[in-house]
Design an enzyme around this catalytic site. Sequence first.
Site, PDB file in Angstrom:
ATOM      1  N   HIS A 179     -24.079  35.834  23.973  1.00  0.00           N
ATOM      2  CA  HIS A 179     -25.348  34.785  23.932  1.00  0.00           C
ATOM      3  C   HIS A 179     -26.613  35.746  24.047  1.00  0.00           C
ATOM      4  O   HIS A 179     -27.681  35.288  24.022  1.00  0.00           O
ATOM      5  CB  HIS A 179     -25.261  33.620  25.057  1.00  0.00           C
ATOM      6  CG  HIS A 179     -24.377  32.765  24.710  1.00  0.00           C
ATOM      7  ND1 HIS A 179     -24.304  31.851  23.613  1.00  0.00           N
ATOM      8  CD2 HIS A 179     -23.153  32.335  25.473  1.00  0.00           C
ATOM      9  CE1 HIS A 179     -23.356  31.189  23.562  1.00  0.00           C
ATOM     10  NE2 HIS A 179     -22.506  31.291  24.740  1.00  0.00           N
TER      11      HIS A 179
ATOM     12  N   ASP B 180     -15.317  32.833  20.087  1.00  0.00           N
ATOM     13  CA  ASP B 180     -15.551  31.780  21.297  1.00  0.00           C
ATOM     14  C   ASP B 180     -15.852  30.504  21.007  1.00  0.00           C
ATOM     15  O   ASP B 180     -16.416  30.308  20.021  1.00  0.00           O
ATOM     16  CB  ASP B 180     -16.764  32.545  22.014  1.00  0.00           C
ATOM     17  CG  ASP B 180     -17.171  31.886  23.497  1.00  0.00           C
ATOM     18  OD1 ASP B 180     -16.748  32.597  24.619  1.00  0.00           O
ATOM     19  OD2 ASP B 180     -17.681  30.926  23.537  1.00  0.00           O
TER      20      ASP B 180
ATOM     21  N   HIS C 194     -18.376  28.725  21.882  1.00  0.00           N
ATOM     22  CA  HIS C 194     -20.002  28.537  21.708  1.00  0.00           C
ATOM     23  C   HIS C 194     -20.268  29.734  20.614  1.00  0.00           C
ATOM     24  O   HIS C 194     -20.073  30.819  20.540  1.00  0.00           O
ATOM     25  CB  HIS C 194     -20.728  28.772  22.934  1.00  0.00           C
ATOM     26  CG  HIS C 194     -20.020  28.128  23.801  1.00  0.00           C
ATOM     27  ND1 HIS C 194     -19.404  28.546  24.714  1.00  0.00           N
ATOM     28  CD2 HIS C 194     -20.642  26.656  24.362  1.00  0.00           C
ATOM     29  CE1 HIS C 194     -18.886  27.459  25.813  1.00  0.00           C
ATOM     30  NE2 HIS C 194     -19.736  26.445  25.443  1.00  0.00           N
TER      31      HIS C 194
ATOM     32  N   ASP D  32     -12.274  29.679  25.214  1.00  0.00           N
ATOM     33  CA  ASP D  32     -13.040  28.437  25.744  1.00  0.00           C
ATOM     34  C   ASP D  32     -12.682  27.102  24.711  1.00  0.00           C
ATOM     35  O   ASP D  32     -13.329  26.182  24.641  1.00  0.00           O
ATOM     36  CB  ASP D  32     -14.360  28.375  26.153  1.00  0.00           C
ATOM     37  CG  ASP D  32     -15.307  29.372  25.311  1.00  0.00           C
ATOM     38  OD1 ASP D  32     -14.925  29.729  24.429  1.00  0.00           O
ATOM     39  OD2 ASP D  32     -16.514  29.522  25.837  1.00  0.00           O
TER      40      ASP D  32
ATOM     41  N   TYR E  35     -12.630  28.960  30.364  1.00  0.00           N
ATOM     42  CA  TYR E  35     -12.916  28.398  31.608  1.00  0.00           C
ATOM     43  C   TYR E  35     -11.661  27.461  32.189  1.00  0.00           C
ATOM     44  O   TYR E  35     -11.948  27.184  33.401  1.00  0.00           O
ATOM     45  CB  TYR E  35     -14.077  27.660  31.700  1.00  0.00           C
ATOM     46  CG  TYR E  35     -15.215  28.545  30.937  1.00  0.00           C
ATOM     47  CD1 TYR E  35     -15.678  29.774  31.713  1.00  0.00           C
ATOM     48  CD2 TYR E  35     -15.679  28.368  29.698  1.00  0.00           C
ATOM     49  CE1 TYR E  35     -16.710  30.600  31.127  1.00  0.00           C
ATOM     50  CE2 TYR E  35     -16.708  29.330  29.258  1.00  0.00           C
ATOM     51  CZ  TYR E  35     -16.971  30.263  29.634  1.00  0.00           C
ATOM     52  OH  TYR E  35     -17.804  31.344  29.497  1.00  0.00           O
TER      53      TYR E  35
HETATM   54  C1  SP5 Z   1     -19.917  33.076  27.311  1.00  0.00           C
HETATM   55  C2  SP5 Z   1     -19.911  31.490  27.181  1.00  0.00           C
HETATM   56  O1  SP5 Z   1     -18.891  30.995  26.969  1.00  0.00           O
HETATM   57  N1  SP5 Z   1     -20.894  30.942  27.717  1.00  0.00           N
HETATM   58  C3  SP5 Z   1     -21.202  29.611  27.654  1.00  0.00           C
HETATM   59  C4  SP5 Z   1     -22.461  29.019  28.186  1.00  0.00           C
HETATM   60  C5  SP5 Z   1     -22.296  27.458  28.402  1.00  0.00           C
HETATM   61  N2  SP5 Z   1     -23.109  27.033  29.096  1.00  0.00           N
HETATM   62  C6  SP5 Z   1     -23.643  25.934  29.241  1.00  0.00           C
HETATM   63  C7  SP5 Z   1     -22.755  24.825  28.679  1.00  0.00           C
HETATM   64  C8  SP5 Z   1     -22.934  23.266  28.928  1.00  0.00           C
HETATM   65  C9  SP5 Z   1     -21.631  22.517  28.651  1.00  0.00           C
HETATM   66  N3  SP5 Z   1     -21.837  21.211  29.306  1.00  0.00           N
HETATM   67  C10 SP5 Z   1     -20.676  20.238  28.725  1.00  0.00           C
HETATM   68  C11 SP5 Z   1     -20.138  19.567  29.974  1.00  0.00           C
HETATM   69  C12 SP5 Z   1     -18.846  19.070  29.547  1.00  0.00           C
HETATM   70  N4  SP5 Z   1     -18.187  18.122  30.628  1.00  0.00           N
HETATM   71 ZN    ZN Z   2     -18.077  30.357  25.177  1.00  0.00          ZN
END
Ligand code: SP5
Ligand code: ZN
Length: 357
Positions: A165, A201, A203, A290, A329
């Site tokens: 990111h 990943d 994301h 993830d 995670y």
């Molecule tokens: C490296 C990496 O995987 N970074 C990911 C960062 C994501 N951060 C915020 C995600 C917010 C997601 N919220 C969803 C909640 C569902 N219970």
């Molecule tokens: Zn991620």
Amino acid sequence: MRVVYTAEHLRHEPRHELQDGEAIGIFEVPERAETIRRALEADGGFTFEEPVAHGVDPVTAVHDPAMLAYLEDAWRDWRELGETAGEIFPDTFPLPALREGMGPGPEPHSPRARVGRWCFDTATPMVEGTYGAARSAVDAALTAADQMLEGEDAVYALCRPPGHHAARAMFGGYCFFNNAAIAAEHLVGRTGEPVAILDVDYHHGNGTQQIFYARGDVLYVSLHGDPDRAYPYFSGFADEVGAGAGEGANVNLPLPLGCSNEEYLANLDRGLEAIGAFGGSVLVVSLGIDTYGRDPICDLSLTTEAYHEAGKRVAALGRSVLVLQEGGYFVPHLGQNVRNWLLGLQGRPRDLSLLSS
Ligand code: SP5
Ligand code: ZN
């Protein structure tokens, strides 16, 4: 298979992230890397090495030197200027509209302004050991890249914090320096060949995409939750194909809610096809786990079998592969999921026997 790991990551131990206005326990915890290390150690087929320091030049080849300088001094500044919070969080962000029509303002001095200047979200706190850990993750990626150049078919760098990111002049998403982009740039320099990056990943790797968007010598291919519903929301759409010399060298494959192993692997095949059609002999993989069905921040349905199969399909490209850890995670299964991905890559059978319920 060689693994590059250092315990330096343990010093990056933030406690919280902000979600819906509340501080919750951060998902990106040191135990993630430790459980991966233990799973690979117990396997017996992996040898561990410490990263070799590579200095700042590979970092500033990809990132704004002013961001590096900010990160290096952030903790000291925060303390010297009287902030007492145990973690550095931004609360105000200079969106372009804030100074629209006024030209850029002066460089900010207040530590709160400075963190909002560089960090784009409220989930990437810094603590005293963050900078050292982030630099050690870069060194792990570069050390593994060097080992690959020395003839290894595949090397794994257990990078923590992750990196994809982080853009040229911005960090966030649990990431500080873009380990994959720095390694890819290093590989372009060393091989004189184009380099492909496969980012799996959950994301979208907005940082990696941004860094290479106008470059034709680095292909970026990403499978990720559709940004229509998933973080980082503002990039990762299928129509983002690169710009200028980079047109056609950016491939986004957004995945639907609940995506199954089969649907995922079909998308992976599309990505691998684009990589196969691109030149070069080395591949960098941003390995996020993830995408797992039980991951707390993802909404796909993958199981461990998919990781083994994905590793196998990547190996079938016949390129040298540098694998770098990104997210993932669901800590109880993270080590075995990474291990199974790497078993697939090595052509070894999968092993689902150590997945705890
Ligand atoms: C490296 C990496 O995987 N970074 C990911 C960062 C994501 N951060 C915020 C995600 C917010 C997601 N919220 C969803 C909640 C569902 N219970
Ligand atoms: Zn991620």
